[in-house]
Design a protein around this motif. Structure first.
Motif: not given
Length: 277
Positions: A254, A257, A260
């Motif tokens: 990723p 964030e 992810a």
């Protein structure tokens, strides 16, 4: 008839801005880029010799000439490597005298064990033709619904150029298409040539053949995906070359964030089971 080396030299010459190399502007040009006479002067060869190289009538330039071409065109390290590779292909060093064996499609047990250690991450084993030979459950969760894994066996290059869904799945489809075309030049040349001329080119059409002839060295930035579930993914790719097998182990991480969190959500629905052809 041209040659891969000649096509690349001509494409790079056309794309170079003379000012960037300190070449004087002699006024209006009939074609974009660097004049053949300017490049020949910078390389230290005659215009006639450079013309033969570009037209494929001379296929065995010396190492010194290849290096001088790289300097004269201001190539970056990746482009220099590609120029040297194409000089070998054009000169016949990479082509076997007997009918080539098809690209290896089995994955060594130790590579499969390594791939298993990456679960539940996103990882895949491919060859230069784009065959997806083994993948983690994490990769399946990212590819689910895109059509990439529908074929048996799945092939990334064929998917990019022949499946309309690829243009939606890959946010930067043009860049991905350039990458796939470039990869074909990096594989076992005789086997690659047989596959993409006999099987892929007739169905992939001009989008494919144009990129194959341009020899664009890809930027390879983050891979951006429009996942069918509605989330947007940005993935950084780390590649482990397996030269003994002419394969690659690619891990996708990723890039932010938000990605992810989305990957974690997709992983909750994944089987978590390693898949190999």
């Amino acid at each position: 008839m041209g040659s891969p080396l000649g096509d690349f030299i001509r494409a790079k010459r056309d794309s170079v801005q003379p000012q960037s190399l300190g070449v004087p502007d002699w006024g209006r040009r009939r074609a974009p880029g660097l004049r053949r006479s300017d490049l020949a002067s910078r390389v230290g060869v005659s215009v006639e010799y450079l013309t033969r190289l570009e037209q494929g009538r001379d296929r065995n330039p010396s190492v010194a000439v290849v290096n001088a071409l790289a300097d004269a065109l201001g190539l970056n390290p990746q482009e220099r490597d590609h120029l040297r590779h194409l000089s070998k292909i054009t000169g016949g060093e990479c082509i076997a005298h007997t009918r080539p064996a098809p690209p290896r499609r089995d994955v060594r047990p130790s590579v499969l064990r390594t791939l298993g250690l990456l679960e539940p991450g996103i990882a895949v084993v491919t060859n230069r033709l784009g065959d997806i030979l083994a993948r983690t459950g994490g990769f399946e969760s990212v590819a689910r619904g895109s059509g990439l894994l529908d074929a048996d066996p799945p092939n990334l290059t064929r998917y990019v150029f022949t499946d309309p869904r690829a243009r939606t799945f890959f946010a930067d489809w043009d860049e991905v298409a350039d990458e796939r075309a470039f990869e074909l030049w990096c594989g076992p040349s005789a086997a690659s040539f047989e596959w993409f001329t006999a099987e892929l080119a007739p169905t992939a059409g001009p989008d494919f053949t144009r990129r194959l002839d341009r020899h664009v060295v890809p930027r390879r930035g983050p891979l951006r995906l429009h996942h069918p579930s509605g989330c947007e993914l940005a993935l950084v790719r780390e590649t482990l070359e397996l030269p003994e097998d002419a394969q690659q182990l690619v891990v996708f991480l990723p890039a932010d964030e938000a990605t992810a969190r989305s990957v974690d959500g997709l992983g909750d629905r994944a089987s978590g089971r390693l898949r190999a052809v």
